[in-house]
Design a protein around this motif. Structure first.
Motif, PDB file in Angstrom:
ATOM      1  N   HIS A   6       0.825  -1.203   0.000  1.00 32.59           N
ATOM      2  CA  HIS A   6       0.000   0.000   0.000  1.00 32.59           C
ATOM      3  C   HIS A   6       0.862   1.257   0.000  1.00 32.59           C
ATOM      4  CE1 HIS A   6      -3.665   2.234   0.590  1.00 32.59           C
ATOM      5  NE2 HIS A   6      -3.071   2.937   1.537  1.00 32.59           N
ATOM      6  N   GLY A   7       0.544   2.181  -0.916  1.00 25.05           N
ATOM      7  CA  GLY A   7       1.199   3.475  -0.947  1.00 25.05           C
ATOM      8  C   GLY A   7       2.473   3.558  -1.757  1.00 25.05           C
ATOM      9  N   GLU A   8       2.841   2.526  -2.503  1.00 25.27           N
ATOM     10  CA  GLU A   8       4.084   2.554  -3.261  1.00 25.27           C
ATOM     11  C   GLU A   8       3.902   2.860  -4.742  1.00 25.27           C
ATOM     12  OE1 GLU A   8       6.455  -0.896  -2.679  1.00 25.27           O
ATOM     13  OE2 GLU A   8       6.826  -0.464  -0.573  1.00 25.27           O
ATOM     14  N   MET A   9       2.659   2.905  -5.213  1.00 19.05           N
ATOM     15  CA  MET A   9       2.427   3.139  -6.629  1.00 19.05           C
ATOM     16  C   MET A   9       2.531   4.638  -6.956  1.00 19.05           C
ATOM     17  SD  MET A   9      -0.827   1.820  -8.778  1.00 19.05           S
ATOM     18  CE  MET A   9      -1.736   3.154  -9.479  1.00 19.05           C
ATOM     19  N   ASP A  10       3.126   4.962  -8.090  1.00 17.71           N
ATOM     20  CA  ASP A  10       3.223   6.347  -8.540  1.00 17.71           C
ATOM     21  C   ASP A  10       1.879   6.753  -9.136  1.00 17.71           C
ATOM     22  OD1 ASP A  10       4.100   8.827  -9.340  1.00 17.71           O
ATOM     23  OD2 ASP A  10       5.049   8.075 -11.174  1.00 17.71           O
ATOM     24  N   ILE A  11       1.229   7.733  -8.540  1.00 19.86           N
ATOM     25  CA  ILE A  11      -0.109   8.134  -8.987  1.00 19.86           C
ATOM     26  C   ILE A  11      -0.142   9.559  -9.516  1.00 19.86           C
ATOM     27  CG2 ILE A  11      -1.297   6.494  -7.479  1.00 19.86           C
ATOM     28  CD1 ILE A  11      -1.868   8.910  -5.615  1.00 19.86           C
ATOM     29  N   THR A  12       0.991  10.090  -9.951  1.00 20.42           N
ATOM     30  CA  THR A  12       1.009  11.478 -10.423  1.00 20.42           C
ATOM     31  C   THR A  12       0.129  11.674 -11.653  1.00 20.42           C
ATOM     32  OG1 THR A  12       3.055  11.039 -11.638  1.00 20.42           O
ATOM     33  CG2 THR A  12       3.280  12.011  -9.462  1.00 20.42           C
ATOM     34  N   VAL A  13       0.097  10.700 -12.551  1.00 22.12           N
ATOM     35  CA  VAL A  13      -0.732  10.824 -13.753  1.00 22.12           C
ATOM     36  C   VAL A  13      -2.208  10.829 -13.361  1.00 22.12           C
ATOM     37  CG1 VAL A  13      -1.395   9.706 -15.912  1.00 22.12           C
ATOM     38  CG2 VAL A  13       0.997   9.776 -15.237  1.00 22.12           C
ATOM     39  N   GLN A  14      -2.599   9.953 -12.442  1.00 18.44           N
ATOM     40  CA  GLN A  14      -3.985   9.906 -11.998  1.00 18.44           C
ATOM     41  C   GLN A  14      -4.374  11.200 -11.293  1.00 18.44           C
ATOM     42  OE1 GLN A  14      -1.806   7.435 -11.626  1.00 18.44           O
ATOM     43  NE2 GLN A  14      -2.741   5.531 -12.283  1.00 18.44           N
ATOM     44  N   GLU A  15      -3.462  11.762 -10.513  1.00 20.65           N
ATOM     45  CA  GLU A  15      -3.753  13.016  -9.818  1.00 20.65           C
ATOM     46  C   GLU A  15      -3.935  14.162 -10.807  1.00 20.65           C
ATOM     47  OE1 GLU A  15      -0.433  13.258  -7.144  1.00 20.65           O
ATOM     48  OE2 GLU A  15      -1.566  12.356  -5.495  1.00 20.65           O
ATOM     49  N   LYS A  16      -3.107  14.219 -11.853  1.00 19.11           N
ATOM     50  CA  LYS A  16      -3.249  15.261 -12.871  1.00 19.11           C
ATOM     51  C   LYS A  16      -4.561  15.090 -13.639  1.00 19.11           C
ATOM     52  CE  LYS A  16       1.565  16.418 -13.800  1.00 19.11           C
ATOM     53  NZ  LYS A  16       2.621  16.466 -14.817  1.00 19.11           N
ATOM     54  N   THR A  17      -4.932  13.857 -13.937  1.00 21.32           N
ATOM     55  CA  THR A  17      -6.183  13.598 -14.635  1.00 21.32           C
ATOM     56  C   THR A  17      -7.362  14.034 -13.787  1.00 21.32           C
ATOM     57  OG1 THR A  17      -5.205  11.716 -15.790  1.00 21.32           O
ATOM     58  CG2 THR A  17      -7.600  11.802 -15.710  1.00 21.32           C
ATOM     59  N   PHE A  18      -7.345  13.698 -12.508  1.00 19.60           N
ATOM     60  CA  PHE A  18      -8.433  14.086 -11.611  1.00 19.60           C
ATOM     61  C   PHE A  18      -8.503  15.606 -11.467  1.00 19.60           C
ATOM     62  CE2 PHE A  18     -10.188  14.925  -7.350  1.00 19.60           C
ATOM     63  CZ  PHE A  18     -11.434  14.356  -7.527  1.00 19.60           C
ATOM     64  N   GLU A  19      -7.352  16.258 -11.380  1.00 16.67           N
ATOM     65  CA  GLU A  19      -7.318  17.721 -11.273  1.00 16.67           C
ATOM     66  C   GLU A  19      -7.931  18.358 -12.519  1.00 16.67           C
ATOM     67  OE1 GLU A  19      -3.996  21.269 -11.084  1.00 16.67           O
ATOM     68  OE2 GLU A  19      -3.480  19.307 -10.248  1.00 16.67           O
ATOM     69  N   GLY A  20      -7.594  17.828 -13.689  1.00 16.69           N
ATOM     70  CA  GLY A  20      -8.173  18.337 -14.932  1.00 16.69           C
ATOM     71  C   GLY A  20      -9.665  18.107 -15.006  1.00 16.69           C
ATOM     72  N   PHE A  21     -10.113  16.942 -14.565  1.00 13.63           N
ATOM     73  CA  PHE A  21     -11.543  16.621 -14.548  1.00 13.63           C
ATOM     74  C   PHE A  21     -12.293  17.583 -13.639  1.00 13.63           C
ATOM     75  CE2 PHE A  21     -14.979  14.428 -12.295  1.00 13.63           C
ATOM     76  CZ  PHE A  21     -15.845  14.212 -13.358  1.00 13.63           C
ATOM     77  N   MET A  22     -11.768  17.819 -12.443  1.00 14.96           N
ATOM     78  CA  MET A  22     -12.433  18.726 -11.507  1.00 14.96           C
ATOM     79  C   MET A  22     -12.439  20.157 -12.039  1.00 14.96           C
ATOM     80  SD  MET A  22     -13.713  16.941  -9.175  1.00 14.96           S
ATOM     81  CE  MET A  22     -14.196  18.220  -8.044  1.00 14.96           C
TER      82      MET A  22
END
Length: 44
Positions: A6-22
């Protein structure tokens, strides 16, 4: 099969996608509200 840690995956792409969606959702909502106010002003 790899072990899940838990917590070791790189999620920067998912965070940028979510930020763009919001961002687009917020701008779209504001645009719809402004449009509805404009329509109400014309009808009055």
């Amino acid at each position: 099969m790899a072990e899940h840690k838990h917590g070791e995956m790189d999620i920067t792409v998912q965070e940028k996608t979510f930020e763009g969606f919001m961002n687009m959702t917020t701008k779209g909502t504001i645009a719809i509200i402004v449009f509805l106010i404009f329509l109400a002003a014309i009808a009055a």
